[in-house]
Design a protein around this motif. Structure first.
Motif, PDB file in Angstrom:
ATOM      1  N   UNK A   1     -16.519 -10.416   9.427  1.00  0.00           N
ATOM      2  CA  UNK A   1     -15.741 -11.650   9.303  1.00  0.00           C
ATOM      3  C   UNK A   1     -14.852 -11.636   8.066  1.00  0.00           C
ATOM      4  N   UNK A   2     -15.304 -10.966   7.009  1.00  0.00           N
ATOM      5  CA  UNK A   2     -14.512 -10.937   5.777  1.00  0.00           C
ATOM      6  C   UNK A   2     -13.262 -10.062   5.908  1.00  0.00           C
ATOM      7  N   UNK A   3     -13.228  -9.199   6.951  1.00  0.00           N
ATOM      8  CA  UNK A   3     -12.087  -8.285   7.130  1.00  0.00           C
ATOM      9  C   UNK A   3     -11.210  -8.694   8.303  1.00  0.00           C
ATOM     10  N   UNK A   4     -11.334  -9.947   8.745  1.00  0.00           N
ATOM     11  CA  UNK A   4     -10.478 -10.431   9.825  1.00  0.00           C
ATOM     12  C   UNK A   4      -9.031 -10.577   9.340  1.00  0.00           C
ATOM     13  N   UNK A   5      -8.056 -10.479  10.256  1.00  0.00           N
ATOM     14  CA  UNK A   5      -6.643 -10.677   9.868  1.00  0.00           C
ATOM     15  C   UNK A   5      -6.450 -12.038   9.202  1.00  0.00           C
ATOM     16  N   UNK A   6      -5.647 -12.043   8.137  1.00  0.00           N
ATOM     17  CA  UNK A   6      -5.401 -13.256   7.388  1.00  0.00           C
ATOM     18  C   UNK A   6      -6.289 -13.405   6.170  1.00  0.00           C
ATOM     19  N   UNK A   7      -7.374 -12.612   6.099  1.00  0.00           N
ATOM     20  CA  UNK A   7      -8.237 -12.619   4.924  1.00  0.00           C
ATOM     21  C   UNK A   7      -7.617 -11.724   3.851  1.00  0.00           C
ATOM     22  N   UNK A   8      -7.848 -12.049   2.589  1.00  0.00           N
ATOM     23  CA  UNK A   8      -7.195 -11.304   1.514  1.00  0.00           C
ATOM     24  C   UNK A   8      -7.627  -9.839   1.481  1.00  0.00           C
ATOM     25  N   UNK A   9      -8.906  -9.550   1.884  1.00  0.00           N
ATOM     26  CA  UNK A   9      -9.348  -8.153   1.895  1.00  0.00           C
ATOM     27  C   UNK A   9      -8.560  -7.343   2.919  1.00  0.00           C
ATOM     28  N   UNK A  10      -8.330  -7.943   4.083  1.00  0.00           N
ATOM     29  CA  UNK A  10      -7.573  -7.250   5.127  1.00  0.00           C
ATOM     30  C   UNK A  10      -6.133  -7.011   4.657  1.00  0.00           C
ATOM     31  N   UNK A  11      -5.510  -8.039   4.059  1.00  0.00           N
ATOM     32  CA  UNK A  11      -4.130  -7.886   3.574  1.00  0.00           C
ATOM     33  C   UNK A  11      -4.054  -6.842   2.467  1.00  0.00           C
ATOM     34  N   UNK A  12      -5.022  -6.866   1.559  1.00  0.00           N
ATOM     35  CA  UNK A  12      -5.018  -5.889   0.467  1.00  0.00           C
ATOM     36  C   UNK A  12      -5.178  -4.478   1.001  1.00  0.00           C
ATOM     37  N   UNK A  13      -6.097  -4.291   1.977  1.00  0.00           N
ATOM     38  CA  UNK A  13      -6.323  -2.957   2.518  1.00  0.00           C
ATOM     39  C   UNK A  13      -5.083  -2.440   3.253  1.00  0.00           C
ATOM     40  N   UNK A  14      -4.401  -3.325   4.008  1.00  0.00           N
ATOM     41  CA  UNK A  14      -3.195  -2.891   4.714  1.00  0.00           C
ATOM     42  C   UNK A  14      -2.115  -2.481   3.720  1.00  0.00           C
ATOM     43  N   UNK A  15      -1.950  -3.222   2.653  1.00  0.00           N
ATOM     44  CA  UNK A  15      -0.960  -2.855   1.636  1.00  0.00           C
ATOM     45  C   UNK A  15      -1.332  -1.541   0.954  1.00  0.00           C
ATOM     46  N   UNK A  16      -2.612  -1.341   0.709  1.00  0.00           N
ATOM     47  CA  UNK A  16      -3.062  -0.113   0.057  1.00  0.00           C
ATOM     48  C   UNK A  16      -2.781   1.104   0.919  1.00  0.00           C
ATOM     49  N   UNK A  17      -3.174   1.029   2.195  1.00  0.00           N
ATOM     50  CA  UNK A  17      -2.982   2.198   3.054  1.00  0.00           C
ATOM     51  C   UNK A  17      -1.505   2.408   3.390  1.00  0.00           C
ATOM     52  N   UNK A  18      -0.715   1.347   3.452  1.00  0.00           N
ATOM     53  CA  UNK A  18       0.736   1.523   3.621  1.00  0.00           C
ATOM     54  C   UNK A  18       1.334   2.255   2.422  1.00  0.00           C
ATOM     55  N   UNK A  19       0.876   1.922   1.229  1.00  0.00           N
ATOM     56  CA  UNK A  19       1.350   2.609   0.028  1.00  0.00           C
ATOM     57  C   UNK A  19       0.918   4.060   0.032  1.00  0.00           C
ATOM     58  N   UNK A  20      -0.356   4.326   0.466  1.00  0.00           N
ATOM     59  CA  UNK A  20      -0.840   5.715   0.506  1.00  0.00           C
ATOM     60  C   UNK A  20      -0.036   6.554   1.481  1.00  0.00           C
ATOM     61  N   UNK A  21       0.299   5.960   2.643  1.00  0.00           N
ATOM     62  CA  UNK A  21       1.052   6.730   3.631  1.00  0.00           C
ATOM     63  C   UNK A  21       2.485   7.014   3.160  1.00  0.00           C
ATOM     64  N   UNK A  22       2.998   6.177   2.257  1.00  0.00           N
ATOM     65  CA  UNK A  22       4.372   6.373   1.788  1.00  0.00           C
ATOM     66  C   UNK A  22       4.482   7.382   0.660  1.00  0.00           C
ATOM     67  N   UNK A  23       3.368   7.840   0.112  1.00  0.00           N
ATOM     68  CA  UNK A  23       3.424   8.782  -1.002  1.00  0.00           C
ATOM     69  C   UNK A  23       3.581  10.214  -0.508  1.00  0.00           C
TER      70      UNK A  23
END
Length: 407
Positions: A385-407
């Motif tokens: 439940x803590x990793x559902x869309x709209x939760x800050x953990x989900x948003x943070x993880x998506x931003x993190x992995x998007x940054x990793x893929x761009x490196x």
């Protein structure tokens, strides 16, 4: 199913009573032996507390003076105010368990834990049972999910439940007894009185009146109104729960011998009922948690046994595990119904005592598909439940992995 070594003239009920009596005799004799080995005097006589200054206890052969007394005198049957009850034969739940044979039909007045267990035993023995209680629900001190499960389970097994019903009168008839209810009349061969018992204070013979129909009041150190008289067990109104009484006795003895150092914490005491399947509990119920905390501060999840492979394989899918926690990580309670409910609750009780946060349970290694794995699955639902869309953990993880893929 395991075959029981029944003799040709012995019924399953008689075998069970004989077996239970044998086990009780063995355990009781071992307890006395262990006490004697530890240097404790065992006086197998009836005692009375006859003086409080100084504290004196009298038995048939001795008079003892002591610095502290622990009252563990248990309870006595309490009779409800039913017109005609004194004119008919009745049994208490404890006395019924000593019967050599079962009656053709039974009416149970009351809904104590022992009454519910006895009701289920009789239903499984194909004995018609009617249970009458003025309470609107069974096990009303337990979690609502457990109460609803117990009600549904007994009805599914054939018990006739009369909730929120008072017995208007009871009379004796040729076939047994007749109970007059507001909307019906019930007949049964035997009636069992199983209401909450009264404290047994007959052993207290002091000038100050300790008698009464209420349980003794104690402070967190289990002291009564007299600072050197402690109490434990069903004399405090715990319905004879062995797990609770044992912990009360341990703390009371420790405080009496070594000053008041340990306080009783009922929120951390696990206990269970020998129903089928078993029920166990530790900590707060859902209603108690919502009364103490804001609803948005709580995490409550229930996991069914139906989704567990081992439960499916053993055809034991009736049951659930319910965890209650605070969002800060504190475990508040666990309620279980199932073959290993006592193991789940005992595990949570130990974790609560160690201040373990709830999210650590989801990371503990468990045997895959075991019934104990149900605890991890329940806690993982909160993680999910803590990793559902709209939760800050989900948003943070998506931003993190998007940054990793761009490196």
């Amino acid at each position: 199913m395991t075959d029981h070594p029944l003799s040709s003239a012995q019924t399953p009920w008689q075998w069970a009573i004989q077996r239970a009596t044998l086990i009780a005799d063995i355990l009781t004799s071992e307890d006395f032996t262990q006490l004697l080995v530890q240097g404790i005097d065992v006086i197998a006589e009836t005692g009375q507390l006859v003086s409080d200054r100084p504290l004196q206890v009298e038995t048939d052969s001795r008079q003892l003076t002591t610095r502290a007394v622990l009252l563990a005198t248990g309870s006595l049957p309490r009779l409800p105010a039913i017109p005609g009850l004194e004119t008919v034969p009745y049994e208490t739940a404890e006395a019924f368990l000593r019967r050599e044979s079962l009656p053709e039909s039974v009416a149970i007045v009351g809904s104590t834990p022992l009454a519910l267990m006895l009701c289920q035993i009789l239903c499984r023995g194909q004995i018609p049972v009617s249970l009458i209680t003025p309470n609107a629900s069974l096990l009303n001190q337990e979690d609502p999910d457990v109460s609803r499960w117990m009600t549904a389970q007994l009805r599914a097994e054939g018990a006739q439940l009369r909730l929120a019903t008072q017995v208007a009168a009871i009379t004796q008839i040729d076939s047994g007894v007749s109970l007059n209810l507001p909307d019906a009349t019930i007949t049964a061969e035997t009636v069992i009185i199983a209401v909450s018992p009264a404290p047994n204070l007959t052993a207290i013979q002091l000038e100050k009146d300790w008698s009464g129909d209420r349980s003794l009041l104690v402070n967190p150190y289990l002291q009564t109104q007299h600072p050197r008289i402690y109490a434990c067990g069903s004399v405090l109104g715990s319905e004879g729960m062995p797990a609770i009484a044992r912990q009360e006795a341990r703390l009371a003895v420790n405080n009496a011998l070594f000053w008041n150092r340990q306080r009783i914490d009922y929120c951390a005491l696990p206990y269970g009922l020998l129903t089928q399947p078993a029920m166990a509990r530790v900590g707060l119920t859902e209603l108690q948690a919502k009364h103490r905390y804001q609803e948005d501060e709580l995490l409550i999840h229930r996991q069914s046994l139906y989704e567990n492979p081992k439960a499916q394989w053993s055809a034991s899918t009736i049951g659930f595990c319910k965890l209650i926690a605070h969002r800060n990580g504190q475990l508040l309670g666990c309620h279980g119904v199932g073959p290993e409910a006592s193991e789940w609750v005992q595990t949570i009780s130990l974790l609560m005592g160690q201040k373990t946060p709830w999210y650590a349970i989801s990371r503990y290694p468990t045997i895959p598909h075991s019934l104990s794995d149900l605890l991890r699955q329940t806690a993982q639902q909160w993680e999910h439940d803590r990793w559902q869309p709209g939760k800050w953990r989900r948003d943070w993880a998506e931003n993190w992995f998007n940054w990793r893929r761009s490196r």
